[in-house]
Structure formats: C-alpha cells, structure tokens
Design a protein around this motif. Sequence first.
Motif, mmCIF file in Angstrom:
data_model
loop_
_atom_site.group_PDB
_atom_site.id
_atom_site.type_symbol
_atom_site.label_atom_id
_atom_site.label_comp_id
_atom_site.label_asym_id
_atom_site.label_seq_id
_atom_site.Cartn_x
_atom_site.Cartn_y
_atom_site.Cartn_z
ATOM 1 N N UNK A 183 0.844 -1.202 0.000
ATOM 2 C CA UNK A 183 0.000 0.000 0.000
ATOM 3 C C UNK A 183 0.879 1.252 0.000
ATOM 4 N N UNK A 184 1.836 1.295 0.915
ATOM 5 C CA UNK A 184 2.698 2.477 1.058
ATOM 6 C C UNK A 184 3.493 2.720 -0.218
ATOM 7 N N UNK A 185 4.019 1.629 -0.816
ATOM 8 C CA UNK A 185 4.828 1.760 -2.038
ATOM 9 C C UNK A 185 3.974 2.204 -3.219
ATOM 10 N N UNK A 186 2.849 1.510 -3.436
ATOM 11 C CA UNK A 186 2.028 1.776 -4.629
ATOM 12 C C UNK A 186 1.370 3.151 -4.591
ATOM 13 N N UNK A 187 1.071 3.659 -3.402
ATOM 14 C CA UNK A 187 0.461 4.991 -3.315
ATOM 15 C C UNK A 187 1.500 6.108 -3.368
ATOM 16 N N UNK A 188 2.779 5.726 -3.352
ATOM 17 C CA UNK A 188 3.838 6.748 -3.415
ATOM 18 C C UNK A 188 3.867 7.636 -2.180
ATOM 19 N N UNK A 189 3.528 7.065 -1.022
ATOM 20 C CA UNK A 189 3.478 7.866 0.208
ATOM 21 C C UNK A 189 4.898 8.220 0.664
ATOM 22 N N UNK A 190 5.063 9.468 1.088
ATOM 23 C CA UNK A 190 6.369 9.986 1.471
ATOM 24 C C UNK A 190 6.573 9.876 2.982
ATOM 25 N N UNK A 191 7.459 8.953 3.391
ATOM 26 C CA UNK A 191 7.777 8.774 4.823
ATOM 27 C C UNK A 191 6.509 8.835 5.682
ATOM 28 N N UNK A 192 5.567 7.960 5.416
ATOM 29 C CA UNK A 192 4.296 8.070 6.137
ATOM 30 C C UNK A 192 4.429 7.776 7.626
ATOM 31 N N UNK A 193 3.654 8.500 8.413
ATOM 32 C CA UNK A 193 3.494 8.161 9.827
ATOM 33 C C UNK A 193 2.547 6.970 9.874
ATOM 34 N N UNK A 194 2.926 5.916 10.596
ATOM 35 C CA UNK A 194 2.136 4.688 10.571
ATOM 36 C C UNK A 194 1.491 4.422 11.926
ATOM 37 N N UNK A 195 0.213 4.095 11.864
ATOM 38 C CA UNK A 195 -0.531 3.739 13.073
ATOM 39 C C UNK A 195 -1.172 2.378 12.861
ATOM 40 N N UNK A 196 -0.996 1.522 13.814
ATOM 41 C CA UNK A 196 -1.590 0.190 13.709
ATOM 42 C C UNK A 196 -2.260 -0.161 15.028
ATOM 43 N N UNK A 197 -3.552 -0.275 14.968
ATOM 44 C CA UNK A 197 -4.299 -0.689 16.146
ATOM 45 C C UNK A 197 -4.274 -2.213 16.215
ATOM 46 N N UNK A 198 -4.090 -2.728 17.389
ATOM 47 C CA UNK A 198 -4.010 -4.180 17.543
ATOM 48 C C UNK A 198 -5.265 -4.858 17.017
ATOM 49 N N UNK A 199 -5.071 -6.028 16.408
ATOM 50 C CA UNK A 199 -6.198 -6.828 15.952
ATOM 51 C C UNK A 199 -6.863 -7.584 17.109
ATOM 52 N N UNK A 200 -6.250 -7.516 18.269
ATOM 53 C CA UNK A 200 -6.799 -8.258 19.412
ATOM 54 C C UNK A 200 -8.131 -7.663 19.837
ATOM 55 N N UNK A 201 -9.136 -8.511 19.936
ATOM 56 C CA UNK A 201 -10.426 -8.123 20.519
ATOM 57 C C UNK A 201 -10.593 -8.981 21.767
ATOM 58 N N UNK A 202 -10.131 -8.445 22.898
ATOM 59 C CA UNK A 202 -9.999 -9.258 24.109
ATOM 60 C C UNK A 202 -11.334 -9.711 24.677
ATOM 61 N N UNK A 203 -12.408 -9.048 24.253
ATOM 62 C CA UNK A 203 -13.722 -9.442 24.790
ATOM 63 C C UNK A 203 -14.443 -10.444 23.893
ATOM 64 N N UNK A 204 -13.853 -10.788 22.737
ATOM 65 C CA UNK A 204 -14.514 -11.741 21.830
ATOM 66 C C UNK A 204 -13.912 -13.131 22.027
ATOM 67 N N UNK A 205 -14.781 -14.099 22.319
ATOM 68 C CA UNK A 205 -14.366 -15.497 22.417
ATOM 69 C C UNK A 205 -14.561 -16.138 21.045
ATOM 70 N N UNK A 206 -13.454 -16.454 20.373
ATOM 71 C CA UNK A 206 -13.521 -17.106 19.058
ATOM 72 C C UNK A 206 -13.712 -18.604 19.277
#
Length: 631
Positions: A183-206
């Motif tokens: 995504x970052x490469x193909x969009x040509x983003x310049x030194x993007x600030x990256x935010x990643x929220x955890x995929x953990x949903x601690x209240x969901x029992x899978x």
Amino acid sequence: MPTALEILQKYWQHNTFRSLQNEIIDSVLSGHDTFALMPTGGGKSICFQVPALMNEGVCLVVSPLVALMKDQVANLQKRGIKAIALTGGIKSDEIIDLLDNCQYGNYKFLYVSPERLQSDWILDRIKNLPINLITIDEAHCVSQWGHDFRPAYLKISELKKHFPKIPFLALTATATPRVKEDIITELGMQHPVQFEKSFARKNIAYMVFEVEDKLFRIEQILKKNPQPSIIYVRNRKSCLEISSQLQTLGFRSTYYHGGLTSREKDKNMQLWMEEKAQVIVATNAFGMGIDKPNVKTVIHIQLPENMENYYQEAGRSGRNGEKAFAVLLTGKTDLIQAESQFIKVLPDKTFLTTMYIKLCNYFQIAYGEGINEEFMFNLNHFCHKYDFPALKTFNAMRFLDGQGIITLSQEFSEKITLQFIIPSKEVIRYTSLNPNDEEIILTILRTYPGVYEMQTAFNLPLIAKKSHHSEAEVLGVLHKLKDKEIIEYHSKNNDAVLIFNEIREDELTINKVSKHLSRQNELKKEQLQSVLKYVAEKNSCKSKMILDYFGEKTTVNCGICSYCITLTKPKKDFNALSKKIIDLLQIEGLSSREIQNKTKNTADDIIFVLQQLLEDDFLIIQKNNKYTLKT
C-alpha cells in the motif's frame, strides 16, 4: 479554528476519541502522509472527517464501494455537512453539475471511485478544487496481495503530482504485513506516519465447533445468549431457510441479502436494530456501516472465503466492550463445499473471454462501441441463455467489475410500467367513489400525462413522495386498479444494473487484465487454506492464530476461545459416559442429539466421546446420521 474535539462534539456528540483517532488526526493536520490500520469497529471515518472539517477546502475520498459511499454521504448530510459522491451510472452532465456544486457550493467531502479518477476530464476538474486532504479508504485494494485488489487503485498515486503538498491518508481494516508495505509503495506515500491498532479483541471469544446438527447448536447458543445476534450464511436461499427454521423454533428472526429491495432491507434492518427481532440471518451483503454495540453473538454456519472477511464479520460482535462470541460451526462436508464454492468456480482466462464476448452480444454491443452504456441485467436469464454456470459467471463479472471494465450494481430494482386502459372520465368517476385512492391516482396523472396513450415507466419512490403516501400504499392502489382492469400494470424484477465502462475489444480487453486474474485465483486458494488451517488446528489459541495471520505476534493465550476453555476445564473421566453411550446403542441406533438428550451431557462432551469411539472402531455412522455399534 475549532479543535478536533470541538468538531467531534458538535457533529457527532462524542466527548472523547477512540484509540488512535486523535493521533491520526494530529498527523494529518501536521501535513504528514499517514497510514492507519484500524480493525473493524475502530472508527476510521472520523480520522478523515474531523480534520477535513477543521480546514478550509474539500476532502477527496477515494472508495471502491458504492453502498459505503452512499451511506457515508447520507450520514454526513444528516449532520448538516455538505457531501456528494460520484457513483457509477451518473451521466456526464450530472457529474459536471455536481463538480460545480463542489467547487462553488462550500462542499466539504467529495467521494469518488478509483475508476472515476481515470477519466481525464474528471481529474482536470478535481485538480481545480481546493483539496485539503486525500483519503484512500479500503486501501488494501491497492495491493495485488490484498483480498480485494482493484488495478484502478494503482493510478491514485498520480494525484501526488497534482497535489504534492496535500497529505494522503490510507485507511484499511485488514492488511497483512505484505499488504501494508505494498500500500505504502504503490500509493507513493512519502515517509508516512504509521498507526496500527491491535487486531486483538480481548472481549470476543472465538469458537470453532465441529457439529453434526448445526441448527440444533444454533438453537442452544441463542437460548443461552438471547441478546442481538447475526448468523452469516453463503447465499440468499440459506437466508430464508435458516430464518424460517428459527421462527419455527420460536425465535424472533429476520433476514438480509443483496436481492431484497431497499424498502425490504430497511424494514428488516430496523426490526433487528430496534430488537424486535433477536436474530438477523444474512449474507456478506450485510454489515457495511452497521454499528450495533450490543451484538452478543456472530455465528458462521459455513466456512468463510478468507480470514480478512471472517475477522470483519466476527468483529461486529461485542463493540460495547462486553464479552461476546464469534462462533464458526463446521461439519464433515464443509471442506468439499468450500472448494466447490470458492475454488472450482474461479474463472480462467478462456472462460472470462467467452463470457465477456457473450455479454456484449447479449446486449447487442458492436465491436469498438459500448462505452458508458447502461442496461438492466438479470444474471439467471443470461446464464440460462448461454448455458453458463451461475456462480462462475458471477465471479467472472465481479472480476471485470473490480478491473473497472464494467460496473455491476447489485442493488435490487423493480421496473414498473403502467397504462390507464379506461377513459379519463371513468377514472374520475372511480376516484369520486374511492376518495382514499384519489390523491395517489391524481399524482400519477399529473406526473405522467401520457399514461393514457402508452405503457409508461413508473417511479415508485417519486409518486410515494409526491402523494405523501408510503410506497406500500401506492403499490396497494396499483394492484387494486389492475384487479379492476382500470390499468395495465407490469412489474419486472432485475438483479442488477450493468454499465460498460470501456469499448468492446474482446480478447484485447481481457488480455490486459488476465495476469491479474491468475494472480487473484492463486491468492484465493492461499486464503482458503488459511481458513482451513484455522478450523483444523485443535491445539492453538484461536485469537492467537488470528493475530498471527495479520502479522501480530503474541505469546499469551486469550483464555476464552474454544481451545483455551479446554485448558481450564477440569479433566473429565469419560469412561462412564462411554459406557453409557454403548449401553444405549445396544438397544437402538441414535443421533448425537438423541444421545445428548438421554445422557444429559453437553454437546461438546458427547461429540468428543463419539469421536473417540469411532477412532477406536467401536461405532459406525449410518446414512441417516445415527450411530450404531460395529458388529
């Protein structure tokens, strides 16, 4: 300038931001290219809507989903915020008017599909707008490794040339590490600030359960958890069947799929949203823009196509932070069904070419023509005419839609035509004798002055609005007039609206996209294997497996999934239960449910012991799913 929090309070009536929202907004306001991976329910739209409202100018939002664009535009307009969307099917002169409004009418949001940006004249108009932010929603579509790759997204990077100082904000809910880098490469983003929220949903029992009788297990789950629930199925037929079966069992149930009219969708959705129905049985058409916080249980009764879709659908449970359940029920034939449903129906280049040529012939489009032509389309009729398998054909058309060659709107439509077949004075006499129908009839006559002379296309929502009646009331009057032979009335259902976005060039059209087809087919096979691994693995935490799939490492088990609860359960001595089952089967053959009822044990314990007895060669399963002792 108002602060971000003041904007949030003014338009959304929230006093605090969710995790990462404020940080992403600050990054965008500082002029940085920004990448944000926020799993479903994280509130992605706030991240671009708030900063756009803080600055002068227009926020350009690139989105692949017509329904999502319409939904977001409607929600913004409800809040008194000016927004428009350039969706498929809008004629050029209408687009010019909309872009004029955007330029001179103080609009704040312009939603476009990536395919629209490929039109030079539209891009030229956008270049002259005071753009303050460029948001790429569903950014995983830019990656060839994403589960919804769309080549038109690759052209978005050209916006950088025209708006070098305007920040890009790329948003996605599902991206593996490989997809994120793409995504970052193909969009040509310049030194993007990256935010990643955890995929953990601690209240969901899978939970993953192998069961013989899925309906019986659903009944148990819904009785134990009577709060709002979603059951996901693979097709429209299953929607109706499962919902009907649940109603027979005494549950308040409704259903939702892409073949319903807008009116039916809204009605069924409201039943569930207002909790007049406990359960909504739905295909994956259901979910966009749905944010019901207190969904207790999401149940999948067939294998999902990929882990990305499964995570998003399962994540519609427990958004209020309370414990919730994401249950996947599997059976012995599910693997065969999944392969026939997802893999064997993938079109190859030969089928795609044949289908495309027949599609053009079906609508009598000549070679070198067809661009921007729009047709009502019935998939079943088309497949029947050319003896094409329906699912494979639909996948081929969906691929062409993804490549921007066609636009396939799966909005259900009902085409109505009518003509008055008695003299006007007799119609007036009828209205005087039936004053309750008068307003609707007079509205029709005023709107369609030629309705006495010919069959006339009829706009149901328009007449309902102009006559101040509901659509159901208007239809009621039409049926009454038809029964009394006052009008001739025809109603034809269509699955879709089909728009050709390019001229017909047969093999040349397909050749330029065929490399994407083979890559996409391989990716789909890989993705299904990941689902099968998730289901088959009996000795790993399910939450940990999901996190691992999305590149998030953890050494801690969740403690609440179907695997983890087996670790905390006291070890049982199953010898007594084994003996009890053998004693029962000496009298007669029984199903697992019958054994459960007679022994008063849990379904999980019964299935565990039955599997052990099968492996030890004590039992056999008959064709009627009853267990008998091996002789």
